[in-house]
Structure formats: structure tokens, C-alpha cells
Design an enzyme around this catalytic site. Structure first.
Site, PDB file in Angstrom:
ATOM      1  N   LYS A  13       0.832  -1.217   0.000  1.00  0.00           N
ATOM      2  CA  LYS A  13       0.000   0.000   0.000  1.00  0.00           C
ATOM      3  C   LYS A  13       0.867   1.267   0.000  1.00  0.00           C
ATOM      4  CE  LYS A  13      -2.229  -0.758   3.917  1.00  0.00           C
ATOM      5  NZ  LYS A  13      -1.738  -2.044   4.422  1.00  0.00           N
ATOM      6  N   ARG A  88      -9.814   1.137   8.150  1.00  0.00           N
ATOM      7  CA  ARG A  88      -9.405  -0.229   8.449  1.00  0.00           C
ATOM      8  C   ARG A  88     -10.539  -1.023   9.114  1.00  0.00           C
ATOM      9  NH1 ARG A  88      -3.700   0.382   8.700  1.00  0.00           N
ATOM     10  NH2 ARG A  88      -2.555  -1.561   8.977  1.00  0.00           N
ATOM     11  N   ARG A 127      10.598  -6.689   5.771  1.00  0.00           N
ATOM     12  CA  ARG A 127      10.473  -5.249   5.498  1.00  0.00           C
ATOM     13  C   ARG A 127      11.409  -4.436   6.395  1.00  0.00           C
ATOM     14  NH1 ARG A 127       4.663  -2.368   5.558  1.00  0.00           N
ATOM     15  NH2 ARG A 127       4.524  -3.221   7.666  1.00  0.00           N
ATOM     16  N   ARG A 162      10.471  -2.363  11.988  1.00  0.00           N
ATOM     17  CA  ARG A 162       9.430  -1.989  12.949  1.00  0.00           C
ATOM     18  C   ARG A 162       9.212  -3.146  13.917  1.00  0.00           C
ATOM     19  NH1 ARG A 162       4.527  -0.152   9.265  1.00  0.00           N
ATOM     20  NH2 ARG A 162       3.437  -1.406  10.805  1.00  0.00           N
ATOM     21  N   ARG A 173      -1.287  -9.307  13.561  1.00  0.00           N
ATOM     22  CA  ARG A 173      -1.814  -8.248  12.686  1.00  0.00           C
ATOM     23  C   ARG A 173      -2.563  -8.838  11.499  1.00  0.00           C
ATOM     24  NH1 ARG A 173       3.270  -5.565  11.325  1.00  0.00           N
ATOM     25  NH2 ARG A 173       2.158  -4.221   9.887  1.00  0.00           N
TER      26      ARG A 173
HETATM   27  P1  ADP Z   1       0.650  -1.998   7.889  1.00  0.00           P
HETATM   28  O1  ADP Z   1      -0.057  -1.429   6.714  1.00  0.00           O
HETATM   29  O2  ADP Z   1       1.920  -2.663   7.543  1.00  0.00           O
HETATM   30  O3  ADP Z   1      -0.212  -2.855   8.736  1.00  0.00           O
HETATM   31  P2  ADP Z   1       0.475   0.547   9.328  1.00  0.00           P
HETATM   32  O4  ADP Z   1       1.634   1.426   9.512  1.00  0.00           O
HETATM   33  O5  ADP Z   1      -0.592   0.953   8.399  1.00  0.00           O
HETATM   34  O6  ADP Z   1       1.087  -0.856   8.893  1.00  0.00           O
HETATM   35  O7  ADP Z   1      -0.198   0.259  10.758  1.00  0.00           O
HETATM   36  C1  ADP Z   1       0.540  -0.089  11.887  1.00  0.00           C
HETATM   37  C2  ADP Z   1      -0.372  -0.203  13.075  1.00  0.00           C
HETATM   38  O8  ADP Z   1      -0.980   1.052  13.337  1.00  0.00           O
HETATM   39  C3  ADP Z   1      -1.527  -1.167  12.937  1.00  0.00           C
HETATM   40  O9  ADP Z   1      -1.150  -2.490  13.235  1.00  0.00           O
HETATM   41  C4  ADP Z   1      -2.532  -0.598  13.937  1.00  0.00           C
HETATM   42  O10 ADP Z   1      -2.169  -0.939  15.266  1.00  0.00           O
HETATM   43  C5  ADP Z   1      -2.323   0.897  13.800  1.00  0.00           C
HETATM   44  N1  ADP Z   1      -3.234   1.477  12.782  1.00  0.00           N
HETATM   45  C6  ADP Z   1      -2.898   2.044  11.603  1.00  0.00           C
HETATM   46  N2  ADP Z   1      -3.974   2.493  10.943  1.00  0.00           N
HETATM   47  C7  ADP Z   1      -5.046   2.211  11.736  1.00  0.00           C
HETATM   48  C8  ADP Z   1      -6.457   2.409  11.607  1.00  0.00           C
HETATM   49  N3  ADP Z   1      -6.989   3.001  10.521  1.00  0.00           N
HETATM   50  N4  ADP Z   1      -7.235   1.992  12.631  1.00  0.00           N
HETATM   51  C9  ADP Z   1      -6.724   1.407  13.715  1.00  0.00           C
HETATM   52  N5  ADP Z   1      -5.418   1.168  13.900  1.00  0.00           N
HETATM   53  C10 ADP Z   1      -4.572   1.563  12.920  1.00  0.00           C
END
Ligand code: ADP
Ligand code: ZN
Length: 221
Positions: A13, A88, A127, A162, A173
Site C-alpha cells: 500500500k 481499516r 520489510r 518496525r 496483525r
Molecule cells: P501496515 O499497513 O503494515 O499494517 P500501518 O503502519 O498501516 O502498517 O499500521 C501499523 C499499526 O498502526 C496497525 O497495526 C494498527 O495498530 C495501527 N493502525 C494504523 N492504521 C489504523 C487504523 N486506521 N485503525 C486502527 N489502527 C490503525
């Protein structure tokens, strides 16, 4: 232009969003990056978000919506934006619809990146990310390593893994993704803006090929 990126963690993404951001001159907004910024500032909001993130869980909708709402009020999104990591949950998707109505904006495309499950875990755990918050270039120790190990090609800063990309948290996740986020794809199915496409190493279709198709699609729309 409003572009939404959907897909499992590490499905690409952020990488596709970066290419589209350059092409259309609109900012790519990553909810995960917003949280990580609050965490590195040591703020109370960051502390609260971190409790969930370190466990591989979603940050509660109220806090997430609050931060995204305030980000979407900034000036640079006037001409459009790319959302990476938000919505999400189905509830977040509904909130976003309301926000966009108020701002008189419409979603142009919801890009759903489909990556085989076995590839996802491999990609999360390999990653690496540039530690410079103005750069944040994404690497992969197998598919796209930096030229010098541990150092960002673009800015020379150290790259890191990370904490939530480590195996156990990555598994959690993924579980959360299938339960909470996969239904968001169905939510958009009847809106006419859903664009599902495979991004997979197994068929040699990675971020550049996907972005190219999306750009062509949007230009002909
Ligand atoms: P990835 O796309 O690799 O999962 P992100 O950086 O988008 O990583 O997200 C990392 C973490 O941040 C998620 O596992 C969650 O805990 C939190 N997070 C990110 N976006 C949201 C969202 N829209 N709602 C709830 N938690 C979120
Ligand atoms: Zn860098």
C-alpha cells in the site's frame, strides 16, 4: 482526487501510494505513520496508540478518527489525497464517507491490493524502513535491499525493522486484518469505485506494474 489504499499489512500500500502521490501531486497519508509520529513525540496520544500497536491490535476507532479528521483539515489535501491504512474497519469507512460529504469530496478509487497469504508474512518480516521521518523509504531485505546494508540509498540514514513487523506480532496483525479490515472491501463492492488487483512476486507484478495500471485506469476514467 481521492484515492484509498486497501490491502493486508506489507501488501505494498505504502509503496504504491508513494508512486501515485508523485504522479498526481497529492499527499499520501499513512495512518500508521501518523501514530508513529505521535509515539516518537512522546505525547499522551502516542502512548495510548502504542499500547495497541505493540500488540498488533487496531487502535480504537475514536482515537483513529480524531487524528485522521484533524489531518484532513490541513491545507495540503485541498486538491486531493491518498489514504494508506485508513479506513481499516467498516465503521471507519462510514465515518470517512460522512467526512467526505462535508468536504464535498468523492472517492475516485479504492485500490485493493491482493497478495497471497504466504507471501504476506514473508514480506512483513523482511520489510525495513528508513529511520529519517522525512524519507521513510521502504526496503525489503530480499526483494529490494539497500545498496549498502542497513543504510538508506536515498538519504544515508540507518534503516530499521518496525517492532510490529517481527514474526509473532505480524501474525497477530494478519489475523486482525482478516477479521476487521477484509470486510471493508465488501463495504466498497457496491460503490463502483473498487479496483482489486493482484500484487505478487509469484507473477512478477509488483508496485511499479500495479501503479502503472492504476494511473492508466484513472487517466481514462
Ligand atoms: P501496515 O499497513 O503494515 O499494517 P500501518 O503502519 O498501516 O502498517 O499500521 C501499523 C499499526 O498502526 C496497525 O497495526 C494498527 O495498530 C495501527 N493502525 C494504523 N492504521 C489504523 C487504523 N486506521 N485503525 C486502527 N489502527 C490503525
Ligand atoms: Zn532515507
Amino acid at each position: 482526487m481521492v484515492i484509498i489504499m486497501l490491502g493486508a499489512p506489507a501488501s505494498g500500500k505504502g509503496s504504491v501510494a508513494e508512486i501515485l502521490s508523485r504522479e498526481f501531486h497529492i499527499p499520501a497519508i499513512s495512518s500508521g505513520d501518523i501514530f508513529r509520529k505521535y509515539i516518537s513525540n512522546g505525547s499522551e496520544i502516542g502512548k495510548r496508540a502504542n499500547e495497541y500497536m505493540t500488540q498488533g491490535m487496531l487502535v480504537p476507532d475514536d482515537l483513529t478518527v480524531q487524528l485522521i479528521t484533524s489531518r484532513l483539515k490541513e491545507d495540503d489535501v485541498k486538491e486531493g489525497l491518498i489514504l494508506d491504512g485508513f479506513p481499516r474497519t467498516v465503521n471507519q469507512a462510514k465515518v470517512l464517507d460522512d467526512m467526505l460529504v462535508k468536504e464535498k469530496k468523492k472517492i475516485d478509487i479504492v485500490i485493493n491490493l491482493e497478495t497471497p497469504e504466504e507471501e504476506i508474512l514473508e514480506r512483513i518480516t523482511t520489510r525495513r524502513i528508513c529511520s529519517n521521518s522525512d524519507c521513510k523509504t521502504i526496503y525489503n531485505t530480499v526483494l529490494h535491499p539497500p545498496k549498502v546494508e542497513g543504510i538508506c540509498d536515498k538519504c544515508g540514514s540507518p534503516i530499521y525493522q518496525r517492532d510490529d513487523d517481527k514474526l509473532e506480532k505480524a501474525k497477530k496483525r494478519l489475523e486482525v486484518y482478516y477479521k476487521e479490515t477484509a470486510p471493508v472491501v465488501d463495504y466498497y463492492k457496491n460503490t463502483g469505485v473498487l479496483y482489486s488487483t493482484v500484487l505478487s512476486q509469484s507473477i512478477n507484478r509488483m508496485k511499479d506494474e500495479v501503479a502503472k495500471d492504476v494511473i492508466e485506469y484513472l487517466k481514462n476514467k
